[in-house]
Enzyme design. Structure first.
Site, PDB file in Angstrom:
ATOM      1  N   SER A 132       6.595   4.391  12.219  1.00  0.00           N
ATOM      2  CA  SER A 132       7.369   5.636  12.524  1.00  0.00           C
ATOM      3  C   SER A 132       8.114   5.688  14.059  1.00  0.00           C
ATOM      4  O   SER A 132       7.680   5.021  14.765  1.00  0.00           O
ATOM      5  CB  SER A 132       6.566   6.939  12.444  1.00  0.00           C
ATOM      6  OG  SER A 132       7.218   7.931  12.859  1.00  0.00           O
ATOM      7  N   TYR A 177      -0.473  11.606  14.678  1.00  0.00           N
ATOM      8  CA  TYR A 177       0.180  10.816  13.876  1.00  0.00           C
ATOM      9  C   TYR A 177       1.046   9.696  14.829  1.00  0.00           C
ATOM     10  O   TYR A 177       1.191   8.298  14.585  1.00  0.00           O
ATOM     11  CB  TYR A 177       1.236  11.528  13.040  1.00  0.00           C
ATOM     12  CG  TYR A 177       2.175  10.646  12.182  1.00  0.00           C
ATOM     13  CD1 TYR A 177       1.673   9.953  11.121  1.00  0.00           C
ATOM     14  CD2 TYR A 177       3.600  10.744  12.397  1.00  0.00           C
ATOM     15  CE1 TYR A 177       2.684   9.337  10.208  1.00  0.00           C
ATOM     16  CE2 TYR A 177       4.239   9.763  11.474  1.00  0.00           C
ATOM     17  CZ  TYR A 177       3.739   9.146  10.323  1.00  0.00           C
ATOM     18  OH  TYR A 177       4.688   8.702   9.835  1.00  0.00           O
ATOM     19  N   GLY A 183       7.775   3.713  -0.816  1.00  0.00           N
ATOM     20  CA  GLY A 183       6.985   2.414  -1.338  1.00  0.00           C
ATOM     21  C   GLY A 183       7.560   1.862  -2.670  1.00  0.00           C
ATOM     22  O   GLY A 183       7.740   0.744  -2.928  1.00  0.00           O
ATOM     23  N   THR A 235       0.825  -1.082  -0.069  1.00  0.00           N
ATOM     24  CA  THR A 235      -0.013   0.065   0.044  1.00  0.00           C
ATOM     25  C   THR A 235       0.651   1.353   0.126  1.00  0.00           C
ATOM     26  O   THR A 235       2.133   1.230   0.476  1.00  0.00           O
ATOM     27  CB  THR A 235      -0.810   0.044   1.314  1.00  0.00           C
ATOM     28  OG1 THR A 235      -0.118   0.115   2.428  1.00  0.00           O
ATOM     29  CG2 THR A 235      -1.838  -1.283   1.128  1.00  0.00           C
ATOM     30  N   ALA A 267       2.360   2.532  -2.518  1.00  0.00           N
ATOM     31  CA  ALA A 267       3.460   2.326  -3.485  1.00  0.00           C
ATOM     32  C   ALA A 267       4.087   3.401  -4.444  1.00  0.00           C
ATOM     33  O   ALA A 267       5.322   3.330  -4.777  1.00  0.00           O
ATOM     34  CB  ALA A 267       3.022   1.065  -4.414  1.00  0.00           C
ATOM     35  N   SER A 268       3.212   4.181  -4.662  1.00  0.00           N
ATOM     36  CA  SER A 268       3.800   5.484  -5.212  1.00  0.00           C
ATOM     37  C   SER A 268       4.756   6.643  -4.541  1.00  0.00           C
ATOM     38  O   SER A 268       5.350   7.104  -5.120  1.00  0.00           O
ATOM     39  CB  SER A 268       2.643   6.485  -5.995  1.00  0.00           C
ATOM     40  OG  SER A 268       1.763   6.950  -4.591  1.00  0.00           O
ATOM     41  N   GLY A 269       4.766   6.231  -3.467  1.00  0.00           N
ATOM     42  CA  GLY A 269       5.667   7.378  -2.607  1.00  0.00           C
ATOM     43  C   GLY A 269       7.084   6.660  -2.664  1.00  0.00           C
ATOM     44  O   GLY A 269       7.570   5.589  -3.286  1.00  0.00           O
TER      45      GLY A 269
END
Length: 242
Positions: A137, A150, A14, A7, A9-11
């Site tokens: 994180s 966050y 990812g 999930t 994956a475009s970053g």
């Protein structure tokens, strides 16, 4: 042919994870929400480098309840590797967090990972194998002022990881989390160059981490050699907040 799902994956992280896992021979479902151009560029790169494998894009907004069903509907194969990487940070004082923003963060980074895992583990249990990795994180371990929500959702991911690892271990499935520190991604775009210099000065190794350094640990956790590592929160942080 074995399939994995990443999930977000475009970053940057990812993408690095996808390139690493593809070297293990896995075909991949590549999830994204808005950044279609980056995702398609990644897909083309993967198809060029690994022509015998499949790379399938799936668009879904996991911050909405319907997004999960859309994502599940796009998965046409059983999943052996599940990488929970989708998510974003919100910076601001806790008293300024709206109920809408709070609900969105919980939906995206707590409920969606839980429900996605719940739906995908039956086939792993039947096959007695599987790898699940959360990209958490450092703030899920230590907490951060002005990033309270966050920190909260990443802490929830860490607890989910530990509990789920105990439940799935008898089925040969490992569950771990990688908790990055300050990594060179667009998440740091909110900081000025001076602020980034101050941040680097606080990190013992003196620099920001690279997405590939996160991805290399994810890759190892997906190898057969890592079968005895489960329920762990492993922080890639350059000695920051040890």
């Amino acid at each position: 042919m074995a399939f994995g799902l990443i999930t977000g994956a475009s970053g940057a992280i990812g993408k690095a994870i996808a390139l690493n896992l593809a070297t293990l021979g896995y075909s991949l479902f590549l999830h994204y929400n808005k950044n279609e151009s980056a995702l398609l560029k990644l897909k083309q790169e993967l198809e060029r480098m690994f022509p015998s494998q499949q790379f399938i894009e799936v668009q879904a907004n996991l911050s909405t309840p319907s997004g999960l069903e859309v994502l599940l509907g796009g998965l046409t194969e059983n999943i052996e590797l599940l990488i929970h990487n989708s998510g974003h940070s919100e910076v601001g004082l806790v008293q300024d967090v709206s109920k809408t923003d709070l609900d969105t963060m919980i939906e995206h980074q707590v409920k969606a990972p839980f429900l996605l895992t719940q739906n995908l583990i039956p086939s792993m249990i039947r096959e007695k194998r599987g790898r699940i990795v959360f990209i958490s994180s450092i703030w899920g371990l230590t907490g951060a002022a002005t990033e309270v929500v966050y920190s909260m959702v990443k802490g929830a991911q860490n607890s989910l990881c530990k509990a789920l690892a105990k439940e799935l271990a008898p089925s040969g499935i490992t569950v771990n989390a990688v908790a990055p520190g300050a990594i060179e991604t667009t998440m740091l775009d909110v900081f000025t160059s001076d602020e980034l210099d101050e941040l680097k000065a606080d990190i013992p190794v003196g620099r920001l981490g690279k997405p590939e350094e996160v991805a290399s640990l994810v890759r190892y956790l997906c190898l057969p050699e890592s079968a005895y590592i489960t329920g762990q929160i492993l922080s890639v942080n350059g000695g920051w907040y040890c």
